[in-house]
Design a protein around this motif. Structure first.
Motif, PDB file in Angstrom:
ATOM      1  N   ILE A 295     -50.209 -39.365 -16.942  1.00 48.57           N
ATOM      2  CA  ILE A 295     -48.789 -39.269 -17.291  1.00 48.57           C
ATOM      3  C   ILE A 295     -48.137 -40.639 -17.090  1.00 48.57           C
ATOM      4  CG2 ILE A 295     -46.574 -38.201 -16.675  1.00 48.57           C
ATOM      5  CD1 ILE A 295     -48.168 -35.771 -15.652  1.00 48.57           C
ATOM      6  N   LEU A 296     -47.296 -41.033 -18.045  1.00 43.06           N
ATOM      7  CA  LEU A 296     -46.574 -42.303 -17.919  1.00 43.06           C
ATOM      8  C   LEU A 296     -45.188 -41.982 -17.360  1.00 43.06           C
ATOM      9  CD1 LEU A 296     -46.397 -45.150 -20.519  1.00 43.06           C
ATOM     10  CD2 LEU A 296     -44.332 -44.276 -19.442  1.00 43.06           C
ATOM     11  N   GLU A 297     -44.938 -42.406 -16.119  1.00 43.86           N
ATOM     12  CA  GLU A 297     -43.627 -42.127 -15.521  1.00 43.86           C
ATOM     13  C   GLU A 297     -42.699 -43.320 -15.718  1.00 43.86           C
ATOM     14  OE1 GLU A 297     -43.511 -40.910 -11.402  1.00 43.86           O
ATOM     15  OE2 GLU A 297     -41.397 -40.343 -11.575  1.00 43.86           O
ATOM     16  N   ARG A 298     -41.467 -42.990 -16.101  1.00 43.36           N
ATOM     17  CA  ARG A 298     -40.448 -44.039 -16.287  1.00 43.36           C
ATOM     18  C   ARG A 298     -39.190 -43.639 -15.536  1.00 43.36           C
ATOM     19  NH1 ARG A 298     -36.429 -41.300 -17.196  1.00 43.36           N
ATOM     20  NH2 ARG A 298     -36.131 -40.071 -18.991  1.00 43.36           N
ATOM     21  N   TYR A 299     -38.290 -44.597 -15.381  1.00 42.94           N
ATOM     22  CA  TYR A 299     -37.086 -44.373 -14.576  1.00 42.94           C
ATOM     23  C   TYR A 299     -35.851 -44.764 -15.378  1.00 42.94           C
ATOM     24  CZ  TYR A 299     -33.671 -46.083 -11.023  1.00 42.94           C
ATOM     25  OH  TYR A 299     -32.555 -46.373 -10.276  1.00 42.94           O
ATOM     26  N   GLY A 300     -34.845 -43.908 -15.342  1.00 39.39           N
ATOM     27  CA  GLY A 300     -33.622 -44.218 -16.070  1.00 39.39           C
ATOM     28  C   GLY A 300     -32.434 -43.534 -15.452  1.00 39.39           C
ATOM     29  N   MET A 301     -31.324 -43.643 -16.124  1.00 42.55           N
ATOM     30  CA  MET A 301     -30.072 -43.121 -15.610  1.00 42.55           C
ATOM     31  C   MET A 301     -29.085 -43.031 -16.766  1.00 42.55           C
ATOM     32  SD  MET A 301     -28.266 -44.866 -12.337  1.00 42.55           S
ATOM     33  CE  MET A 301     -26.814 -44.087 -11.668  1.00 42.55           C
ATOM     34  N   THR A 302     -28.169 -42.099 -16.707  1.00 46.18           N
ATOM     35  CA  THR A 302     -27.177 -41.977 -17.774  1.00 46.18           C
ATOM     36  C   THR A 302     -26.475 -43.312 -18.027  1.00 46.18           C
ATOM     37  OG1 THR A 302     -26.817 -39.684 -17.156  1.00 46.18           O
ATOM     38  CG2 THR A 302     -25.089 -40.718 -18.447  1.00 46.18           C
ATOM     39  N   GLU A 303     -26.110 -43.999 -16.944  1.00 48.95           N
ATOM     40  CA  GLU A 303     -25.338 -45.242 -17.073  1.00 48.95           C
ATOM     41  C   GLU A 303     -26.147 -46.401 -17.626  1.00 48.95           C
ATOM     42  OE1 GLU A 303     -25.251 -43.151 -14.552  1.00 48.95           O
ATOM     43  OE2 GLU A 303     -23.350 -43.180 -13.456  1.00 48.95           O
TER      44      GLU A 303
END
Ligand code: MLC
Ligand code: AMP
Length: 504
Positions: A295-303
């Motif tokens: 699995i390729l995990e990524r990180y983000g946020m609405t902003e």
């Protein structure tokens, strides 16, 4: 600069009759048909009087028409404001009051309950899961619009509400430059192109489903296998016809529960992406053991849209969220001083780049408080970048619960509970949950005598269902430190096993 709408039109020109939406038991929709839907809706929006800069608030079920409405809003220069279908009337009151949209589009079943909102400044129209409703009626009779209102990278494209630490939701204003730059970065980083067939089972009112998954397919010319909600068995049936799945960790936890998940079932897939909440390292490993896929995990946020990603070719490390996407800077700073910490130390994750939003709608002080003078945005997440260069998220500085990928700010729930008769005070925490990652849990102190936990839960129906506590625990007092601050860490420790046996 091209907007997502410009990109889509160019792609549709090339793709023409190729399928954009494939839906079980329903006719496919091609790129050319979608273009027609967008132009018809843009004609309707113009006829209604939606002008550049106007907000179009939308609380509708997932449908291709809802995506067309998003593109049509961008085309006419409007600002798209999608709302979670779980929000109740009381919550909608706030969003409409705050954003003052020109148009509010709701489900036909809710038309009567929203009729009172309509007036000179606000049109209220409907769009159902089947694509029908008063907005669709107007799109049928309006003159289709082909030209797009010209927009630059700094112009506003969308507002996404994200709960605030003070209990008030904040509207994150995203620009065309934010959306386009992030989509372009992800397409390249994940090698996503017109050959891809994406299982799209996420809701389309949040960043993950709309600005990551849908934008990528619309721009790349890929086909979306478009599902109204996530069902693990259905996903396994469809995986043989797909190449990519994007999901929250709960998708993977549920897939792992199925004995049908194995190498053969997933052999045609080239990419499984996880994000929006922490993926358990044990799930990451179990998935590889069962399927041979990492699995390729990524990180983000609405902003900020997407910030970091594990590499496509290199090592996808369990428990790490990878490196900054091209053009984006990430740094770790000391919570107190704001100075960068030494490599390997834990601190606040800060981010700067074309992906970072403009600010919070009508909240200049809140916006200013979350940016450093040199333009870095303070995410409120705690992390560390070790010698291998990978970012690892170790916790949150913000008091936030993430349940099945939905954010819940405890303050909002605490305020609702504290307002109930007989309640002295409350503390809302997230506890480990085998299906949702974290489950919203309320610890409540009665004014005197005792309180009925079920009654408290029942009295919170003004809150969206995903914000309502799964369990309410009544106690005599909350643990406090010497400063009088409630010790949520201690509460989380005391009740850590509450959901250990919960059935998914
Ligand atoms: C549904 N329910 C939830 C819930 N989802 N409760 C708490 N947390 C949730 N996330 C409620 C339902 O209303 C229902 O209530 C009950 O739980 C059982 O529902 P279910 O059928 O089990 O849930 P399901 O519909 O299968 O949904 C679970 C889910 C869904 C995880 C598939 O929540 C989901 O798709 N989440 C994705 C959220 C997402 O897109 N996040 C991205 C945010 S963007 P009742 O009363 O009927 O029992 C972002 C930035 C980034 O974070 O980095 O991406
Ligand atoms: P939202 O405000 O709904 O966009 O949620 C953003 C938050 O989700 C981030 O600030 C993180 O706390 C969390 N998040 C997103 N992706 C991940 C991830 N891969 N691992 C851990 N947390 C994540």
């Amino acid at each position: 600069m091209q907007t997502i709408h410009d990109h889509f039109i160019q792609t549709a020109e090339v793709m023409q009759g190729k399928t954009l939406f494939e839906r079980p038991g329903q006719p496919d929709i091609s790129f050319a048909q979608m273009r027609g839907m967008v132009e018809a809706l843009a004609g309707a929006l113009t006829a209604i009087g939606v002008a550049p800069g106007d907000r179009v608030a939308v609380q509708v079920e997932k449908s291709p028409e809802a995506i067309a409405l998003y593109l049509a809003t961008l085309q006419v220069g409007g600002i798209f404001l999608p709302l979670n279908t779980a929000y109740t009337g009381a919550e909608i009151d706030y969003f409409i009051g705050d954003a003052a949209p020109r148009l509010f589009v709701c489900d036909p079943s809710l038309a009567a309950s929203h009729a009172h909102r309509a007036g000179d400044a606000l049109a209220v129209l409907t769009l159902g899961a089947d694509g029908q409703g008063t907005l669709a009626d107007q799109a049928r009779t309006a003159t289709p619009r082909e030209d797009a209102h010209p927009r630059g990278p700094e112009d506003r494209a969308a507002i996404l509400y994200t709960s605030g630490t003070t209990g008030r939701s904040k509207g994150a204003v995203l620009t065309h430059g934010n959306l386009t730059s992030n989509t372009e970065a992800l397409l390249e980083h994940w090698r996503f192109d017109a050959n891809d067939r994406l299982i799209h089972a996420l809701p389309i009112f949040h960043t993950h489903g709309l600005f990551v998954a849908a934008n990528m397919a619309l721009v790349a010319g890929a086909t979306m296998i478009f599902l109204t909600k996530f069902d693990a068995e259905q996903a396994i049936d469809l995986i043989a016809r797909a190449t990519v799945l994007m999901g929250v960790p709960t998708f993977y936890t549920r897939l792992l529960k199925s004995p049908r998940l194995d190498r053969e079932a997933t052999s045609g897939m080239r990419l499984f992406v996880s994000g929006s909440a922490p993926l358990l390292a044990e799930d990451h490993r179990a998935f590889t053991d069962r399927t041979g896929q990492r699995i390729l995990e990524r990180y983000g946020m609405t902003e900020t849209c997407m910030i970091t990603s594990n590499p496509y070719d290199g090592d996808r490390i369990a428990g790490a969220v990878g490196m900054a996407l091209p053009g984006i800077q990430v740094r770790i700073t000391d919570r107190e001083t704001g100075d960068p910490v030494a490599p390997g130390e834990i601190g606040l994750i800060e981010v700067k780049g074309p992906n970072v939003f403009e600010g919070y709608w009508n909240m200049p002080e809140k916006t200013a408080a979350e940016f450093r003078p040199d333009g870095f945005f303070i995410t409120g997440d705690l992390g560390t970048i070790e010698a291998d260069g990978y970012l690892r998220i170790v916790g949150r500085d913000k008091d936030l619960v993430i349940s099945g990928g939905y954010n819940v700010y405890p303050k909002e729930v605490e305020e609702a509970i504290d307002a109930l008769p007989g309640v002295l005070e409350s503390a809302v925490i997230g506890l480990p949950h085998p299906d949702l990652g974290e489950a919203v849990t309320a610890i409540v102190v009665p004014k005197s005598g005792t309180l009925d936990a079920d009654q408290i839960r029942a009295a919170l129906s003004d809150l969206a269902r995903f914000k309502q506590p799964r369990q309410v625990i009544v106690v005599d007092a909350l643990p406090r430190n010497v400063m009088g601050k409630v010790q949520k860490a201690e509460l989380r420790k005391t009740h850590a096993g509450l959901y250990a046996q919960a059935l998914a």
